[in-house]
Design a protein around this motif. Structure first.
Motif, PDB file in Angstrom:
ATOM      1  N   HIS A   1       4.721  11.500   0.122  1.00  0.00           N
ATOM      2  CA  HIS A   1       3.599  10.730  -0.965  1.00  0.00           C
ATOM      3  C   HIS A   1       4.731   9.920  -1.559  1.00  0.00           C
ATOM      4  O   HIS A   1       4.197   9.070  -2.628  1.00  0.00           O
ATOM      5  N   GLU A   2       5.932   9.757  -1.366  1.00  0.00           N
ATOM      6  CA  GLU A   2       6.913   8.769  -2.291  1.00  0.00           C
ATOM      7  C   GLU A   2       7.367   7.630  -1.397  1.00  0.00           C
ATOM      8  O   GLU A   2       7.703   6.725  -1.861  1.00  0.00           O
ATOM      9  N   ILE A   3       6.967   7.518  -0.095  1.00  0.00           N
ATOM     10  CA  ILE A   3       7.485   6.346   0.589  1.00  0.00           C
ATOM     11  C   ILE A   3       6.350   5.326   0.723  1.00  0.00           C
ATOM     12  O   ILE A   3       5.013   5.821   0.848  1.00  0.00           O
ATOM     13  N   ARG A   4       6.487   4.168   0.507  1.00  0.00           N
ATOM     14  CA  ARG A   4       5.481   3.373   0.426  1.00  0.00           C
ATOM     15  C   ARG A   4       5.783   1.964   1.243  1.00  0.00           C
ATOM     16  O   ARG A   4       4.929   0.982   1.337  1.00  0.00           O
ATOM     17  N   ASN A   5       6.855   2.001   1.872  1.00  0.00           N
ATOM     18  CA  ASN A   5       6.889   0.831   2.971  1.00  0.00           C
ATOM     19  C   ASN A   5       7.282   1.539   4.382  1.00  0.00           C
ATOM     20  O   ASN A   5       7.930   2.689   4.273  1.00  0.00           O
ATOM     21  N   ALA A  49      -5.044  10.333  -1.736  1.00  0.00           N
ATOM     22  CA  ALA A  49      -4.751   9.466  -1.034  1.00  0.00           C
ATOM     23  C   ALA A  49      -3.228   8.743  -1.200  1.00  0.00           C
ATOM     24  O   ALA A  49      -3.064   8.585  -2.155  1.00  0.00           O
ATOM     25  N   THR A  50      -2.934   8.120  -0.012  1.00  0.00           N
ATOM     26  CA  THR A  50      -1.574   7.650  -0.238  1.00  0.00           C
ATOM     27  C   THR A  50      -1.675   5.995   0.284  1.00  0.00           C
ATOM     28  O   THR A  50      -1.952   5.787   1.389  1.00  0.00           O
ATOM     29  N   ARG A  51      -1.375   4.836  -0.499  1.00  0.00           N
ATOM     30  CA  ARG A  51      -1.557   3.808  -0.484  1.00  0.00           C
ATOM     31  C   ARG A  51      -0.066   3.362  -0.312  1.00  0.00           C
ATOM     32  O   ARG A  51       0.456   3.269  -1.018  1.00  0.00           O
ATOM     33  N   PHE A  52      -0.121   2.532   0.918  1.00  0.00           N
ATOM     34  CA  PHE A  52       1.420   1.887   0.996  1.00  0.00           C
ATOM     35  C   PHE A  52       1.343   0.478   0.496  1.00  0.00           C
ATOM     36  O   PHE A  52       0.456   0.018   0.346  1.00  0.00           O
ATOM     37  N   ARG A  53       2.597  -0.182   0.455  1.00  0.00           N
ATOM     38  CA  ARG A  53       2.870  -1.300  -0.178  1.00  0.00           C
ATOM     39  C   ARG A  53       3.184  -2.254   0.948  1.00  0.00           C
ATOM     40  O   ARG A  53       2.397  -3.397   1.094  1.00  0.00           O
ATOM     41  N   ARG A  69      -6.392   1.098   7.469  1.00  0.00           N
ATOM     42  CA  ARG A  69      -7.008   2.220   6.924  1.00  0.00           C
ATOM     43  C   ARG A  69      -6.349   3.017   6.628  1.00  0.00           C
ATOM     44  O   ARG A  69      -6.107   4.051   5.711  1.00  0.00           O
ATOM     45  N   THR A  70      -5.516   3.245   7.840  1.00  0.00           N
ATOM     46  CA  THR A  70      -4.704   4.661   8.029  1.00  0.00           C
ATOM     47  C   THR A  70      -3.671   4.783   6.705  1.00  0.00           C
ATOM     48  O   THR A  70      -3.465   5.798   6.378  1.00  0.00           O
ATOM     49  N   PHE A  71      -3.024   3.570   6.431  1.00  0.00           N
ATOM     50  CA  PHE A  71      -1.942   3.411   5.591  1.00  0.00           C
ATOM     51  C   PHE A  71      -2.747   3.213   4.077  1.00  0.00           C
ATOM     52  O   PHE A  71      -1.774   2.722   3.179  1.00  0.00           O
ATOM     53  N   GLY A  72      -3.958   3.285   4.018  1.00  0.00           N
ATOM     54  CA  GLY A  72      -4.757   2.891   2.495  1.00  0.00           C
ATOM     55  C   GLY A  72      -4.760   1.569   2.400  1.00  0.00           C
ATOM     56  O   GLY A  72      -5.039   1.196   1.147  1.00  0.00           O
ATOM     57  N   MET A  73      -4.770   0.737   3.099  1.00  0.00           N
ATOM     58  CA  MET A  73      -4.921  -0.646   3.156  1.00  0.00           C
ATOM     59  C   MET A  73      -6.300  -1.004   3.464  1.00  0.00           C
ATOM     60  O   MET A  73      -7.016  -0.554   4.411  1.00  0.00           O
ATOM     61  N   ASN A  83      -7.523  -9.704  -7.023  1.00  0.00           N
ATOM     62  CA  ASN A  83      -8.338  -8.786  -6.387  1.00  0.00           C
ATOM     63  C   ASN A  83      -7.831  -7.368  -6.333  1.00  0.00           C
ATOM     64  O   ASN A  83      -8.667  -6.336  -6.008  1.00  0.00           O
ATOM     65  N   TYR A  84      -6.414  -7.118  -6.522  1.00  0.00           N
ATOM     66  CA  TYR A  84      -5.828  -5.882  -6.614  1.00  0.00           C
ATOM     67  C   TYR A  84      -6.219  -5.285  -8.141  1.00  0.00           C
ATOM     68  O   TYR A  84      -5.828  -6.007  -9.155  1.00  0.00           O
ATOM     69  N   THR A  85      -6.541  -3.925  -8.135  1.00  0.00           N
ATOM     70  CA  THR A  85      -6.362  -3.144  -9.447  1.00  0.00           C
ATOM     71  C   THR A  85      -5.245  -2.040  -9.041  1.00  0.00           C
ATOM     72  O   THR A  85      -5.241  -1.231 -10.141  1.00  0.00           O
ATOM     73  N   SER A  86      -4.949  -1.926  -7.746  1.00  0.00           N
ATOM     74  CA  SER A  86      -3.769  -0.986  -7.735  1.00  0.00           C
ATOM     75  C   SER A  86      -2.736  -1.536  -6.823  1.00  0.00           C
ATOM     76  O   SER A  86      -2.593  -2.967  -6.949  1.00  0.00           O
ATOM     77  N   ARG A  87      -1.608  -1.151  -6.430  1.00  0.00           N
ATOM     78  CA  ARG A  87      -0.627  -1.675  -5.698  1.00  0.00           C
ATOM     79  C   ARG A  87      -1.095  -2.471  -4.463  1.00  0.00           C
ATOM     80  O   ARG A  87      -1.731  -2.521  -3.702  1.00  0.00           O
ATOM     81  N   PRO A  88      -0.675  -3.784  -4.804  1.00  0.00           N
ATOM     82  CA  PRO A  88      -0.829  -5.081  -3.698  1.00  0.00           C
ATOM     83  C   PRO A  88      -0.131  -4.392  -2.452  1.00  0.00           C
ATOM     84  O   PRO A  88       0.772  -3.796  -2.467  1.00  0.00           O
ATOM     85  N   ALA A  89      -0.812  -4.901  -1.481  1.00  0.00           N
ATOM     86  CA  ALA A  89      -0.161  -4.430  -0.175  1.00  0.00           C
ATOM     87  C   ALA A  89      -0.271  -5.228   1.109  1.00  0.00           C
ATOM     88  O   ALA A  89      -1.179  -6.383   0.882  1.00  0.00           O
ATOM     89  N   VAL A  90       0.338  -5.126   2.024  1.00  0.00           N
ATOM     90  CA  VAL A  90       0.620  -5.938   3.167  1.00  0.00           C
ATOM     91  C   VAL A  90       0.663  -5.204   4.370  1.00  0.00           C
ATOM     92  O   VAL A  90       1.431  -4.177   4.575  1.00  0.00           O
ATOM     93  N   PHE A  91      -0.414  -5.193   5.476  1.00  0.00           N
ATOM     94  CA  PHE A  91      -0.215  -4.794   6.842  1.00  0.00           C
ATOM     95  C   PHE A  91       0.081  -5.767   7.782  1.00  0.00           C
ATOM     96  O   PHE A  91      -0.831  -6.774   7.756  1.00  0.00           O
ATOM     97  N   CYS A  92       0.951  -5.540   8.602  1.00  0.00           N
ATOM     98  CA  CYS A  92       1.237  -6.600   9.573  1.00  0.00           C
ATOM     99  C   CYS A  92       1.130  -5.970  11.074  1.00  0.00           C
ATOM    100  O   CYS A  92       1.796  -4.888  11.109  1.00  0.00           O
ATOM    101  N   GLY A  93       0.780  -6.655  11.747  1.00  0.00           N
ATOM    102  CA  GLY A  93       0.540  -5.964  13.301  1.00  0.00           C
ATOM    103  C   GLY A  93       0.175  -6.985  14.117  1.00  0.00           C
ATOM    104  O   GLY A  93      -0.645  -8.309  13.870  1.00  0.00           O
ATOM    105  N   PHE A  94       0.167  -7.004  15.218  1.00  0.00           N
ATOM    106  CA  PHE A  94      -0.309  -8.097  16.490  1.00  0.00           C
ATOM    107  C   PHE A  94      -1.716  -7.648  16.834  1.00  0.00           C
ATOM    108  O   PHE A  94      -1.958  -6.526  16.833  1.00  0.00           O
TER     109      PHE A  94
END
Length: 169
Positions: A1-5, A49-53, A69-73, A83-94
């Motif tokens: 629960h400490e890793i966010r990237n 829940a664990t939200r990633f950055r 959604r798996t990474f809380g995004m 629009n964010y009330t908690s950690r802003p996040a980015v998910f990248c994938g093809f």
């Protein structure tokens, strides 16, 4: 629960990553549902829940399934910081199959795309969307056009790593 990237480079799909052949010939993968359960992201409203950055699953079709959604995004593009009330996040994938090979060898354009991205995002501190665009332009990696970026496109390398930096509710 400490890793966010998180960054993963390998085989994958809408709901799995990895591709391991066991000694008995069985094929093993890591499913998004297993990761979501481990992170506490399999139940809506879970207080553990664990939200990633930042997550980049550098695999085929990782932007077309459950991985954000798996990474809380979420799976919306260009979400405004307001629009964010908690950690802003980015998910990248093809969003389709992509190839890092040209014939029987690794494509230099594919390698350079990842290297240029690191230079622009980390060293030059460009916003993530701009860093990917510059990397595509500099590398000539044509499959970069299939990269989806969900979340806050303005995210910089050094931003929102600690709770004190998050937007206020």
């Amino acid at each position: 629960h400490e890793i966010r990237n998180f960054y993963f480079d390998g085989h994958g799909g809408p709901d799995w990553i990895g591709y391991f052949i066991e000694t008995n010939g069985n094929i093993r993968t890591l499913g998004s549902s297993v990761v979501a359960q481990f992170l506490g992201n399999n139940v809506i409203g879970n207080t553990n829940a664990t939200r990633f950055r930042f997550v980049w699953l550098d695999t085929c079709d990782s932007a077309t399934g459950n991985w954000p959604r798996t990474f809380g995004m979420g799976d919306r593009e260009d979400v405004a910081l307001t629009n964010y009330t908690s950690r802003p996040a980015v998910f990248c994938g093809f969003d389709r199959e992509v190839y890092g090979f040209s014939g029987n060898s690794i494509s230099f354009a594919s390698i350079n795309f990842r290297s240029y991205f690191q230079v622009y995002w980390w060293l030059f501190d460009d916003p993530i969307k701009n860093a990917f665009q510059s990397a595509q332009s500099q590398s000539g990696f044509s499959d970069a056009q299939y990269l989806k970026i969900y979340g806050y496109w303005g995210l910089h390398w050094t931003e929102f790593n600690t709770k004190g930096e998050w937007p206020l509710p």
